[in-house]
Write an enzyme that holds these catalytic residues in place. Sequence first.
Site, PDB file in Angstrom:
ATOM      1  N   LYS A   1     -79.253  -9.476  35.269  1.00 16.43           N
ATOM      2  CA  LYS A   1     -79.182  -8.696  34.925  1.00 16.43           C
ATOM      3  C   LYS A   1     -79.772  -7.477  34.903  1.00 16.43           C
ATOM      4  CE  LYS A   1     -77.432 -11.857  31.530  1.00 16.43           C
ATOM      5  NZ  LYS A   1     -77.281 -11.490  29.258  1.00 16.43           N
TER       6      LYS A   1
ATOM      7  N   GLN B   1     -81.316 -11.535  24.452  1.00 12.50           N
ATOM      8  CA  GLN B   1     -80.929 -12.865  24.979  1.00 12.50           C
ATOM      9  C   GLN B   1     -81.098 -14.106  23.816  1.00 12.50           C
ATOM     10  OE1 GLN B   1     -80.091 -12.928  28.597  1.00 12.50           O
ATOM     11  NE2 GLN B   1     -79.424 -15.406  27.871  1.00 12.50           N
TER      12      GLN B   1
ATOM     13  N   ASP C   1     -72.104  -7.122  24.746  1.00 16.18           N
ATOM     14  CA  ASP C   1     -71.887  -8.609  24.872  1.00 16.18           C
ATOM     15  C   ASP C   1     -70.719  -9.396  23.453  1.00 16.18           C
ATOM     16  OD1 ASP C   1     -73.412 -10.349  26.565  1.00 16.18           O
ATOM     17  OD2 ASP C   1     -74.920 -11.017  24.940  1.00 16.18           O
TER      18      ASP C   1
END
Length: 288
Positions: free
Chosen positions: A53, A97, A123
Amino acid sequence: MPAQLIDGKAVAALVRAEVSERVRRLVARGRAPGLTVVLAGDDPASATYVRNKEKAARECGIRGETLRFPADVDAATLEAALDRLNADPEVDGILVQLPLPPGISAEDARRLQRRIAPEKDVDGFLPQSQGLLMLGEPGFVPCTPAGCMRLLAHAGISPRGRHAVVIGRSNIVGKPMAQLLLAADATVTICHSRTPDLPAVVRGADIVVAAVGRPELVRGDWLKPGAVVLDVGINRTPEGKLVGDVCFSEACEVAAAVTPVPGGVGPMTIACLLENVCVAAERRLGIA
Ligand code: NAD
């Protein structure tokens, strides 16, 4: 006739090029968008995802930063870090995460994820984001289902009036995927581990989205000839091979179009995350 291959790598490269262009416009207006990932513990798969990422963000000109915490970090420390990021005007997007280390209870993990400010929820996992998606209002769309919709659009496949079957009902893939297909005028069936006679349901589908986590569960003879198959699954076989939730070779014989694993849905997830970071930055400036 063998199925058309839907090339996720190529489509993701196009999305990333669009993101780079949007970043250039944002830089011209003041500053590059910023994405911060909160990573706790030393799970090797998480470390790899986060590195990917960061790298992808940097390549598009997004300021990608990772806040790393040891495996024994407590929930209060993570909460304080999220509060600082929420208040930081240089940070447009935040993500935690997963999985969090085992020392963080499931309840604390849920609370921490919900600590992210809704306007930075790139997200798209917050209840606010999922609620807006269900209402059909602008918000942040979870990246993997958003990527699947982009793949369909790129392949020139409209869900309108089609019967779409989504296998899997997770909050991050299955459910939002079904909402997006519904919003695109498909008739949607959601299947899960308690669905009786899954093959019979899948045989009725014009579009199949498999998001299960079971290697090659969906067989060629489950598919209607001419169906479009999006394989979200990422599974490693005992031999170390990466396979999806669909038997790719069999699907290729029956389907009209199919995504490979790897190189299908996977690359789209990060590309759509970067797109969400741009959206967050543009909204802050009132230009989205
Ligand atoms: P999950 O474990 O949260 O959900 C799996 C779903 O599959 C559940 O709803 C369950 O009811 C259903 N299921 C399980 N066994 C079934 C069966 N035999 N028949 C029908 N349904 C069954 O998983 P998830 O997070 O939604 O991920 C699904 C898969 O997609 C995994 O392989 C994951 O690695 C992959 N994934 C890929 C990406 C990507 O970027 N490509 C992103 C997220 C997840």
